[in-house]
Design a protein around this motif. Sequence first.
Motif, PDB file in Angstrom:
ATOM      1  N   ASP A  54      14.367   2.881   8.838  1.00  0.00           N
ATOM      2  CA  ASP A  54      15.764   2.675   9.238  1.00  0.00           C
ATOM      3  C   ASP A  54      16.519   3.971   8.992  1.00  0.00           C
ATOM      4  OD1 ASP A  54      15.426  -0.013   9.902  1.00  0.00           O
ATOM      5  OD2 ASP A  54      15.668  -0.634   7.813  1.00  0.00           O
ATOM      6  N   VAL A  55      17.205   4.467  10.010  1.00  0.00           N
ATOM      7  CA  VAL A  55      17.961   5.718   9.891  1.00  0.00           C
ATOM      8  C   VAL A  55      19.431   5.410  10.147  1.00  0.00           C
ATOM      9  CG1 VAL A  55      18.193   8.095  10.682  1.00  0.00           C
ATOM     10  CG2 VAL A  55      15.954   6.982  10.748  1.00  0.00           C
ATOM     11  N   VAL A  56      20.283   5.729   9.177  1.00  0.00           N
ATOM     12  CA  VAL A  56      21.709   5.411   9.265  1.00  0.00           C
ATOM     13  C   VAL A  56      22.529   6.668   9.002  1.00  0.00           C
ATOM     14  CG1 VAL A  56      23.577   4.018   8.309  1.00  0.00           C
ATOM     15  CG2 VAL A  56      21.273   3.049   8.496  1.00  0.00           C
ATOM     16  N   HIS A  85      25.143  13.825   7.373  1.00  0.00           N
ATOM     17  CA  HIS A  85      24.292  13.164   6.377  1.00  0.00           C
ATOM     18  C   HIS A  85      23.629  11.916   6.968  1.00  0.00           C
ATOM     19  CE1 HIS A  85      24.020  10.768   2.352  1.00  0.00           C
ATOM     20  NE2 HIS A  85      22.861  11.298   2.692  1.00  0.00           N
ATOM     21  N   LEU A  86      22.296  11.898   6.958  1.00  0.00           N
ATOM     22  CA  LEU A  86      21.539  10.733   7.403  1.00  0.00           C
ATOM     23  C   LEU A  86      20.760  10.152   6.231  1.00  0.00           C
ATOM     24  CD1 LEU A  86      19.969  12.123  10.714  1.00  0.00           C
ATOM     25  CD2 LEU A  86      22.110  10.883  10.455  1.00  0.00           C
ATOM     26  N   THR A  87      20.699   8.832   6.172  1.00  0.00           N
ATOM     27  CA  THR A  87      19.912   8.142   5.148  1.00  0.00           C
ATOM     28  C   THR A  87      18.718   7.470   5.817  1.00  0.00           C
ATOM     29  OG1 THR A  87      21.892   7.707   3.822  1.00  0.00           O
ATOM     30  CG2 THR A  87      19.946   6.422   3.320  1.00  0.00           C
ATOM     31  N   VAL A  88      17.525   7.844   5.384  1.00  0.00           N
ATOM     32  CA  VAL A  88      16.290   7.286   5.949  1.00  0.00           C
ATOM     33  C   VAL A  88      15.663   6.356   4.912  1.00  0.00           C
ATOM     34  CG1 VAL A  88      14.014   7.809   6.882  1.00  0.00           C
ATOM     35  CG2 VAL A  88      15.916   9.382   7.300  1.00  0.00           C
ATOM     36  N   THR A  89      15.418   5.113   5.305  1.00  0.00           N
ATOM     37  CA  THR A  89      14.832   4.137   4.379  1.00  0.00           C
ATOM     38  C   THR A  89      13.495   3.647   4.921  1.00  0.00           C
ATOM     39  OG1 THR A  89      17.044   3.390   3.734  1.00  0.00           O
ATOM     40  CG2 THR A  89      15.186   1.982   3.137  1.00  0.00           C
ATOM     41  N   THR A  90      12.439   3.862   4.133  1.00  0.00           N
ATOM     42  CA  THR A  90      11.115   3.331   4.462  1.00  0.00           C
ATOM     43  C   THR A  90      10.655   2.502   3.265  1.00  0.00           C
ATOM     44  OG1 THR A  90       8.867   3.907   5.178  1.00  0.00           O
ATOM     45  CG2 THR A  90       9.942   5.434   3.646  1.00  0.00           C
ATOM     46  N   THR A 125       7.401   1.760   0.054  1.00  0.00           N
ATOM     47  CA  THR A 125       6.276   2.325  -0.689  1.00  0.00           C
ATOM     48  C   THR A 125       4.946   2.021   0.011  1.00  0.00           C
ATOM     49  OG1 THR A 125       6.303   0.338  -2.070  1.00  0.00           O
ATOM     50  CG2 THR A 125       7.366   2.308  -2.963  1.00  0.00           C
ATOM     51  N   THR A 126       4.816   0.830   0.600  1.00  0.00           N
ATOM     52  CA  THR A 126       3.557   0.487   1.251  1.00  0.00           C
ATOM     53  C   THR A 126       3.335   1.335   2.511  1.00  0.00           C
ATOM     54  OG1 THR A 126       4.689  -1.348   2.357  1.00  0.00           O
ATOM     55  CG2 THR A 126       3.428  -1.864   0.376  1.00  0.00           C
ATOM     56  N   LYS A 127       4.400   1.574   3.272  1.00  0.00           N
ATOM     57  CA  LYS A 127       4.285   2.422   4.459  1.00  0.00           C
ATOM     58  C   LYS A 127       3.946   3.859   4.060  1.00  0.00           C
ATOM     59  CE  LYS A 127       7.482  -0.259   7.324  1.00  0.00           C
ATOM     60  NZ  LYS A 127       8.827  -0.281   7.972  1.00  0.00           N
ATOM     61  N   ALA A 128       4.637   4.343   3.020  1.00  0.00           N
ATOM     62  CA  ALA A 128       4.393   5.707   2.552  1.00  0.00           C
ATOM     63  C   ALA A 128       2.973   5.837   2.010  1.00  0.00           C
ATOM     64  CB  ALA A 128       5.411   6.080   1.479  1.00  0.00           C
ATOM     65  N   PHE A 129       2.517   4.824   1.265  1.00  0.00           N
ATOM     66  CA  PHE A 129       1.162   4.832   0.701  1.00  0.00           C
ATOM     67  C   PHE A 129       0.124   4.896   1.819  1.00  0.00           C
ATOM     68  CE2 PHE A 129      -2.694   2.555  -0.506  1.00  0.00           C
ATOM     69  CZ  PHE A 129      -3.051   3.189  -1.680  1.00  0.00           C
ATOM     70  N   ALA A 130       0.307   4.063   2.835  1.00  0.00           N
ATOM     71  CA  ALA A 130      -0.643   4.027   3.952  1.00  0.00           C
ATOM     72  C   ALA A 130      -0.684   5.381   4.664  1.00  0.00           C
ATOM     73  CB  ALA A 130      -0.247   2.931   4.935  1.00  0.00           C
ATOM     74  N   PRO A 144      -2.846  -0.125  -3.409  1.00  0.00           N
ATOM     75  CA  PRO A 144      -1.481   0.066  -2.900  1.00  0.00           C
ATOM     76  C   PRO A 144      -0.447  -0.329  -3.954  1.00  0.00           C
ATOM     77  CG  PRO A 144      -2.827  -1.187  -1.360  1.00  0.00           C
ATOM     78  CD  PRO A 144      -3.581  -1.133  -2.646  1.00  0.00           C
ATOM     79  N   PRO A 145       0.705   0.345  -3.977  1.00  0.00           N
ATOM     80  CA  PRO A 145       1.745  -0.011  -4.941  1.00  0.00           C
ATOM     81  C   PRO A 145       2.508  -1.252  -4.483  1.00  0.00           C
ATOM     82  CG  PRO A 145       2.519   1.738  -3.498  1.00  0.00           C
ATOM     83  CD  PRO A 145       1.085   1.472  -3.118  1.00  0.00           C
ATOM     84  N   ALA A 146       3.325  -1.798  -5.372  1.00  0.00           N
ATOM     85  CA  ALA A 146       4.193  -2.916  -5.000  1.00  0.00           C
ATOM     86  C   ALA A 146       5.180  -2.436  -3.932  1.00  0.00           C
ATOM     87  CB  ALA A 146       4.951  -3.410  -6.234  1.00  0.00           C
ATOM     88  N   ASP A 147       5.505  -3.315  -3.008  1.00  0.00           N
ATOM     89  CA  ASP A 147       6.362  -2.915  -1.882  1.00  0.00           C
ATOM     90  C   ASP A 147       7.820  -2.807  -2.322  1.00  0.00           C
ATOM     91  OD1 ASP A 147       6.957  -2.180   0.680  1.00  0.00           O
ATOM     92  OD2 ASP A 147       7.212  -4.232   1.403  1.00  0.00           O
ATOM     93  N   LYS A 148       8.345  -1.580  -2.251  1.00  0.00           N
ATOM     94  CA  LYS A 148       9.743  -1.315  -2.601  1.00  0.00           C
ATOM     95  C   LYS A 148      10.316  -0.321  -1.598  1.00  0.00           C
ATOM     96  CE  LYS A 148       9.089  -1.878  -7.604  1.00  0.00           C
ATOM     97  NZ  LYS A 148       9.198  -1.218  -8.933  1.00  0.00           N
ATOM     98  N   PRO A 149      11.638  -0.344  -1.405  1.00  0.00           N
ATOM     99  CA  PRO A 149      12.233   0.621  -0.471  1.00  0.00           C
ATOM    100  C   PRO A 149      12.224   2.041  -1.042  1.00  0.00           C
ATOM    101  CG  PRO A 149      13.937  -0.685  -1.551  1.00  0.00           C
ATOM    102  CD  PRO A 149      12.622  -1.291  -1.940  1.00  0.00           C
TER     103      PRO A 149
END
Length: 433
Positions: free
Chosen positions: A215-217, A225-230, A232-237, A269-274
């Motif tokens: 999500d990009v806001v 200034h942009l805030t990008v939210t992904t 931990t599971t996506k980043a891990f993969a 994989p880590p626990a899923d967190k933003p």
Amino acid sequence: MKRFVAGAVAGVAALTLTVGCANQIQQLEPKLELKKAAEDLGAAEKVGFTVKAGGSVDDLIAVAKKESTGEEGFTDEDADILRKLYNSSFTVAWDKAGEGVKDDKALINATVDGVTGAEIRVVDQVAYVKVPVKDLATKFGATAAEVDELAAEASAEVPGVDKLFNGGWVSIAASDLEEFTKQAGVPASPASQAENDKVAAELKTSAENLLQGADVVRDSTDETHLTVTTSTTKAFAEVKRFVEALEKIATKDQASILSEAIGGELDTPPADKPIVLDLWIDNGKFQAFEVNFLQFVEGATGRASVRVEISTGTEITAPTDATKLDLGPIFEAFGAGLGEGLGGAGLGSGSAGGSDAKVWAELVGQQAVLSALTEGGKPAKYLKQAAEETAFGNIKIKVVRSGVAQVNSGGSVACVTVPATTSGKPKVVAAAC
């Protein structure tokens, strides 16, 4: 009436479609800007990155104190080191210049706890080096007299090196540096341009994959200034995919080192967190990005981040007043040292005298003292780091207890004990610890 109802239905449908499109555009527009800025950065001939700390050092210290336990708990000395880091920065830049790599230019400079001036430039295959040795050494506990004594000893071996100690520029030819690595027994395995291009392509793929599902806001108070939210599971993969791709690109030895460094970190994989990343883009160009790493600490508040500021168009030139260093005396001294250390045992044979291991034990002990001198603290704190940086090939170095490490090289063994303070010297014996 039918015409009125049909018109009303059509109007509501159009309004719904417009609102839906507006929401999609609101999400799509900053992603498109982000994609364009990334493409622009990737195509730039001249790029520079400055890494520094962001947020509040007090927030970081508070979390570190809360998380630390046992004998190795967080100390005032550790807090002082963090404050020094917050007053430091590191910059790397390059200029592709033209076709091929021979005319490429590079720059590395650092500010260490407010002391500026440490810099390396590479222009026309010549390395130019400048380090404020006196300022750094005295800031971290050494006296001016000790630095002068060291400079005099070094200058006797390598004429011109005193200029480096006094904060001036010196130059070293690339051919001399290659010769030094050969004398030191370090295998040269520079990455080819093809390998670099493959790694760059994989990085681009990873960035695109993460952006696709993020999500990009845009910040309503700051349009740059942009805030990008992904997550931990996506980043891990994606990290796992990237590492697996690197293993295919790398040589057998490089793949082995990579596998050893990562170990089993990617097994679970880590626990899923933003995960939130902050970006700044102005006129289609990246200005900075920042990651608040306290978001990864359960229950932590505040902000302590790694910030990377980006520049393009940095000019890299050769200094006009550099003194050329002749590394010949260093080669001779290095060769003589190894000959003296290894001669009795036969090169690398590892006799009972343990002479081969003693040479490496001296090196790892000196590296720990040097790290303590430049970064602050006691040599024992840096022994593990020094062991990891020094060991390669068949050289095995293991910290057996605080301040003591054992070195195994072939059949030889040695034990090094670092001094309690930076004013002492490492003690080495040709025996197991």
